[in-house]
Write an enzyme that holds these catalytic residues in place. Structure first.
Site, PDB file in Angstrom:
ATOM      1  N   ASP A 193      33.611  53.995  46.303  1.00 22.86           N
ATOM      2  CA  ASP A 193      34.470  52.820  46.257  1.00 22.86           C
ATOM      3  C   ASP A 193      35.937  53.181  46.084  1.00 22.86           C
ATOM      4  OD1 ASP A 193      34.811  49.910  46.097  1.00 22.86           O
ATOM      5  OD2 ASP A 193      35.352  50.283  44.014  1.00 22.86           O
ATOM      6  N   MET A 274      36.907  43.829  43.262  1.00 22.85           N
ATOM      7  CA  MET A 274      37.990  43.301  44.089  1.00 22.85           C
ATOM      8  C   MET A 274      38.728  44.381  44.869  1.00 22.85           C
ATOM      9  SD  MET A 274      37.936  40.059  43.738  1.00 22.85           S
ATOM     10  CE  MET A 274      39.481  39.698  44.544  1.00 22.85           C
ATOM     11  N   ARG A 275      38.346  45.654  44.684  1.00 17.22           N
ATOM     12  CA  ARG A 275      39.075  46.715  45.373  1.00 17.22           C
ATOM     13  C   ARG A 275      38.946  46.576  46.889  1.00 17.22           C
ATOM     14  NH1 ARG A 275      37.411  50.950  42.657  1.00 17.22           N
ATOM     15  NH2 ARG A 275      39.254  51.167  41.362  1.00 17.22           N
ATOM     16  N   ALA A 276      37.788  46.142  47.361  1.00 18.51           N
ATOM     17  CA  ALA A 276      37.596  46.003  48.804  1.00 18.51           C
ATOM     18  C   ALA A 276      38.554  44.974  49.392  1.00 18.51           C
ATOM     19  CB  ALA A 276      36.149  45.612  49.100  1.00 18.51           C
ATOM     20  N   VAL A 279      42.026  46.590  49.547  1.00 15.85           N
ATOM     21  CA  VAL A 279      42.096  47.612  50.594  1.00 15.85           C
ATOM     22  C   VAL A 279      42.115  46.971  51.972  1.00 15.85           C
ATOM     23  CG1 VAL A 279      40.851  49.524  51.673  1.00 15.85           C
ATOM     24  CG2 VAL A 279      41.065  49.426  49.189  1.00 15.85           C
TER      25      VAL A 279
END
Length: 680
Positions: A193, A274-276, A279
């Site tokens: 991730d 929420m990183r996706a 990104v």
């Protein structure tokens, strides 16, 4: 200095080239993880990118590559005076798999820090890579704690070194690129991730394209300078396009409709955290800048999803990364065009019609071929059972061979560990002396001091203060006083499964439960960062179904397709395990093995099979190999043969039920080796 292979001369691999270029445009995308088989130009493309990047302006003499226009106020070489910078090529720093923590983050001179009170800091690879490219080949083989340090620095843009009260911080912003062959093991989902984008690369199956690859490579090997000169025009054009895209990037507008599509896509594919979303937003913006636009279109969001989400869909080590493109298109269509202010997130006068696969943003500016990253469809279309519809040939299979049984549902197992204290690679199974862990003692350093034992150092120096002429409050410390801390943590092991696939195991539908137990142990090995191997025996012989590897998902696939039938050559299985361990001991002597024999204990076929199996078991016991026997015997009448085998091996016998972490029955955590039992 050798002439690098031109980036624009790489044949095919459009997704790989696009992902690298997007990170060159916007390093905040978060780097690229390149997954693929060997020989697919992964390393060639990464090294070629460095030569393509614009030059970097740095402060003269700064070991940390500070920007003259905005030097790092915390730079250990600072503060920097205002003066013109010098230009140099973008740095490409390669992190070797065997690197130490000190080599990665840097090292402090502990002796000078204690005796003189100065921060004498020797920069590491993170400092060298600042404002450049940090390339990690075989990132899945890197020690976990190094991967954690690496990704933390990439996320924070800074590296921190803390040693015995001495602290150093420096900027560390770089383009992170990792490559890996999935057959050699997977990264943990938490680490996957942390990479912004991922691409799957495969060698082309088109003869014409393969011919062109060979033709260009031979031409480069014969005359590198002449070959690079032929591509100089294309290289300059892409380099200029990177510069223009960087200048345009701050002006790109990410509208509400595009943000809704991003959020809906991440929610539809049940991506954790929420990183996706972040990104995807940065990637879509970089795609628009690369295409020379100031508005983010629906096709930018689609291409961003194909690059940013596949590796975040992985829930366990046996899942293949991938994305259902039909579902992606449905989600984008459902949530597209709702902005109402013409921000360009839906269909408009842009470069695409919203239904295409990409932004026309390949390295040459042309639309990419239809479809997602190479291999997505193949990964998502795994059959229900590999080869389960027909008998498979095996060693001495012959008559009575049955189709492979499906494994039952895996479960959480209790910990099986090797007795004693080892010195193998860091992991989570058996006790070992490691660089990290609790401090258990001290000794004189052998070589460079890495972990200071402060109390032991003070005790060593204290008796000599008068002789050394100490007159002030400070402690006079000499190099002979320094003591290295001895720390105890956990190591990873080689878990070698020796699985009985004979006809007796297939009786009473036991093989499904047996495979479920082995699959559970494989999951445990994955979590504990072990290497695994698989030896099977049936008919008249044994075979190495999987040589020792870090890829537990490959082991699971081999287990799933394992057929059963024939007699039980138990001795052959144990002897083959002995041969595997002998070879692996030469390759990796520090990694201690744990042999897990899965059998009902029967031995049939050939002259004196029981006596021969006993001699083979005692051979393993004589070498002190830690063994556990998973007793698969069932039925109202139990012969106890698996227990007898465990005694011969000098190990422990457990039933599949006793392996469960939530079972009431106890299980010996330290598998008793032959040497331990004899000592008792």
């Amino acid at each position: 200095m050798s002439t690098p292979y031109p980036f624009t001369a790489v044949v095919g691999q459009d997704d790989l080239r696009l992902a690298l270029l997007l990170n060159a445009v916007s390093p905040r995308v978060g780097g690229v993880l390149v997954r693929g088989e060997k020989g697919t130009a992964k390393s060639t493309a990464v090294r070629a990118l460095a030569a393509l990047m614009p030059e970097t302006e740095v402060v003269p003499g700064c070991r940390f590559s500070c920007d003259p226009a905005a030097p790092d106020p915390s730079c250990p070489d600072g503060p920097h005076e205002s003066r013109p910078g010098v230009r140099r090529p973008t740095a490409l720093v390669e992190l070797p798999v065997g690197a130490s923590e000190d080599r990665l983050v840097g090292a402090l001179d502990i002796e000078r820090a204690l005796a003189e009170g100065v921060k004498a800091f020797e920069p590491g690879l993170l400092a060298d890579a600042h404002r450049g490219i940090l390339y990690v080949d075989e990132v899945n083989l890197l020690n976990d704690h190094l991967v954690d340090l690496l990704l933390d620095a990439a996320a924070m843009g800074a590296s921190y070194v803390e040693r015995e009260g001495v602290s150093v911080r420096h900027a560390a912003r770089f383009l992170l690129v990792g490559t890996m062959n999935p057959e050699e093991g997977e990264l943990r989902p938490q680490l996957l991730d942390r990479f912004g984008l991922t691409v799957e690369v495969k060698a082309s199956r088109e003869p014409d394209q393969r011919v062109e690859v060979v033709r260009r490579r031979l031409a480069y090997d014969d005359a590198p300078e002449e070959f690079a000169a032929r591509w100089a025009g294309e290289e300059a054009a892409v380099r200029q396009r990177i510069v223009e895209a960087r200048e345009l990037l701050p002006s790109v507008r990410l509208g509400d409709a595009a943000l809704r599509q991003i959020a809906a896509t991440c929610a539809a594919f049940e991506v954790d955290g929420m990183r996706a979303d972040i990104v995807m937003a940065r990637t879509a913006t970089a795609l628009a800048a690369w295409a020379g636009r100031t508005d983010v279109l629906a096709e930018d969001v689609r291409q961003a999803a194909l690059l940013a989400l596949p590796h975040r869909r992985r829930r366990n080590p046996f899942d293949a990364p991938g994305l259902d493109e039909d579902r992606l298109d449905e989600t984008l269509e459902q949530f597209g065009g709702q902005d109402g202010d013409g921000d360009g997130a839906g269909d408009d006068d842009g470069d695409g019609d919203g239904d295409g696969p990409g932004p026309g943003g390949g390295p040459g500016g042309r639309p990419e071929p239809d479809g997602g990253p190479p291999g997505d469809g193949d990964a998502a279309a795994r059959p229900e059972s590999d080869g389960a519809g027909e008998p498979q040939a095996g060693p001495g299979g012959g008559a009575g061979e049955q189709v492979p049984a499906r494994a039952s549902e895996p479960f959480r197992t209790k910990v099986l560990s090797v007795p004693g204290v080892g010195e193998g690679a860091a992991g989570r199974r058996s006790r070992a002396r490691t660089e990290r862990g609790r401090t258990t003692g001290a000794h004189r350093p052998r070589g460079a001091l890495t972990k200071l034992h402060l109390a032991a150092t003070v005790r060593a120096a204290a008796p000599h203060q008068r002789v050394r002429g100490r007159s002030g409050p400070g402690l006079v410390v000499r190099r002979d006083d320094l003591r290295q801390a001895v720390r105890e943590g956990h190591e990873s092991n080689l878990v070698l499964f020796v699985v009985d696939a004979s006809g007796s195991m297939a009786a009473r539908q036991r093989m499904s439960a047996v495979k479920g137990a082995v699959l559970s142990l494989l999951l445990d090995a994955y979590r504990r960062r072990d290497k695994v191997g698989l030896v099977t025996f049936r008919g008249t012989a044994a075979e190495v179904a999987l040589p020792p590897t870090s890829s537990v998902d490959v082991a699971a696939a081999r287990l799933e397709s394992l057929p059963t039938g024939g007699r039980t050559p138990l001795a052959a299985g144990l002897l083959r395990a002995h041969d595997v361990l002998r070879v692996e001991r030469l390759r990796d002597p520090a990694r201690r093995p744990l042999v897990v024999v899965v059998t009902d204990g029967r031995a049939t076929g050939g002259p004196e099979p029981v006596a021969l199996a006993g001699r083979a078991a005692r051979l393993l016991a004589a070498e002190g190999t830690a063994c556990v026997v998973v007793d698969c015997e069932a039925g109202p009448v139990r012969l106890g043969l698996a227990g007898q085998l465990a005694d011969e091996l000098g190990g422990t016998a457990v039933t599949p039920a006793e392996l469960r972490a939530d079972s009431i029955a106890g299980v010996v955590r330290d598998v008793q080796g032959a040497g331990t039992r004899r000592a008792a």
